[in-house]
Motif scaffolding. Structure first.
Motif, PDB file in Angstrom:
ATOM      1  N   TYR A  92      -4.594  -1.310   8.108  1.00 29.23           N
ATOM      2  CA  TYR A  92      -5.992  -1.710   7.419  1.00 29.23           C
ATOM      3  C   TYR A  92      -6.669  -0.392   7.210  1.00 29.23           C
ATOM      4  CZ  TYR A  92     -10.893  -2.535   7.479  1.00 29.23           C
ATOM      5  OH  TYR A  92     -12.385  -2.807   6.989  1.00 29.23           O
ATOM      6  N   ARG A 128      -4.820   0.857   3.781  1.00 28.42           N
ATOM      7  CA  ARG A 128      -5.404   0.348   2.749  1.00 28.42           C
ATOM      8  C   ARG A 128      -6.831   0.799   2.357  1.00 28.42           C
ATOM      9  NH1 ARG A 128      -2.636  -4.240   5.210  1.00 28.42           N
ATOM     10  NH2 ARG A 128      -4.605  -4.881   6.075  1.00 28.42           N
ATOM     11  N   LYS A 165      -6.515   4.058   0.672  1.00 33.62           N
ATOM     12  CA  LYS A 165      -5.967   3.917  -0.456  1.00 33.62           C
ATOM     13  C   LYS A 165      -6.973   3.593  -1.598  1.00 33.62           C
ATOM     14  CE  LYS A 165      -1.834   1.798  -2.905  1.00 33.62           C
ATOM     15  NZ  LYS A 165      -0.720   0.944  -2.648  1.00 33.62           N
ATOM     16  N   GLU A 166      -7.736   2.403  -1.143  1.00 31.99           N
ATOM     17  CA  GLU A 166      -8.772   1.837  -2.018  1.00 31.99           C
ATOM     18  C   GLU A 166      -9.777   3.014  -2.390  1.00 31.99           C
ATOM     19  OE1 GLU A 166     -10.163  -1.749  -0.211  1.00 31.99           O
ATOM     20  OE2 GLU A 166      -8.077  -2.655  -0.774  1.00 31.99           O
TER      21      GLU A 166
END
Length: 171
Positions: A161, A164, A167-168
């Motif tokens: 989590y 991610r 990365k976002e």
């Protein structure tokens, strides 16, 4: 010169790998499981002691019944637990469920008390164990499996989590 010499407080620690954290979880779970196995035996909830499996099966020394035998048994369970944590990590880390840890504990109990029991000559067969021993050890293995399973799965899912999210945020 100033750019090359970073302050100690500005240095970031190297992250510990997910596998390393899982193995530490396994070792700690093994230590706790071994300790509580000794407690169950001491208070007569179980007629099987961790020492019975690990030391008395192959050794006849008098020190096995002392505190040294107890400590060595608990440490050995911690080391063996590294393998069980690694197996859980490889096979089930993506399953974030308490039920998976419970099932893993029950399967491990079945393996220890039924499948590999014949190699331990001083441990009675499953059908000769008392109901107290069976219930107590099944509960202990369920707690152990839940600790290992949920800790590893939670850590894996939490790490994924965060990766991610980073990365976002960067994109």
């Amino acid at each position: 010169m100033e750019n090359q010499d970073k302050l100690e407080q500005d240095k970031q620690e190297e992250p510990v790998s997910l596998l390393s954290r899982s193995l530490v979880t396994g070792f700690v779970g093994g230590l706790l499981g071994g300790f509580f196995g000794i407690v169950l035996f001491y208070f007569n909830f179980s007629e099987v002691s961790p020492k019975s499996y690990l030391l008395r099966s192959w050794l006849t020394a008098s020190w096995i019944d002392s505190w040294l035998g107890t400590v060595l048994s608990i440490l050995m369970i911690g080391v063996i637990s590294l393998l069980t944590a690694f197996i859980y990590y490889v096979l089930f880390k993506k399953i974030n469920s308490l039920m998976m840890g419970i099932a893993y504990g029950i399967v491990m109990w079945f393996i220890v008390f039924y499948i590999i029991q014949p190699i331990f000559p001083n441990i009675p067969p499953l059908m000769e164990l008392s109901a107290n021993t069976i219930v107590s050890t099944v509960c202990l293995y369920i707690l152990y499996g839940t600790f290992i399973g949920y800790s590893i799965s939670y850590d894996y899912n939490d790490t994924m989590y965060k990766l991610r999210a980073d990365k976002e945020r960067k994109s």
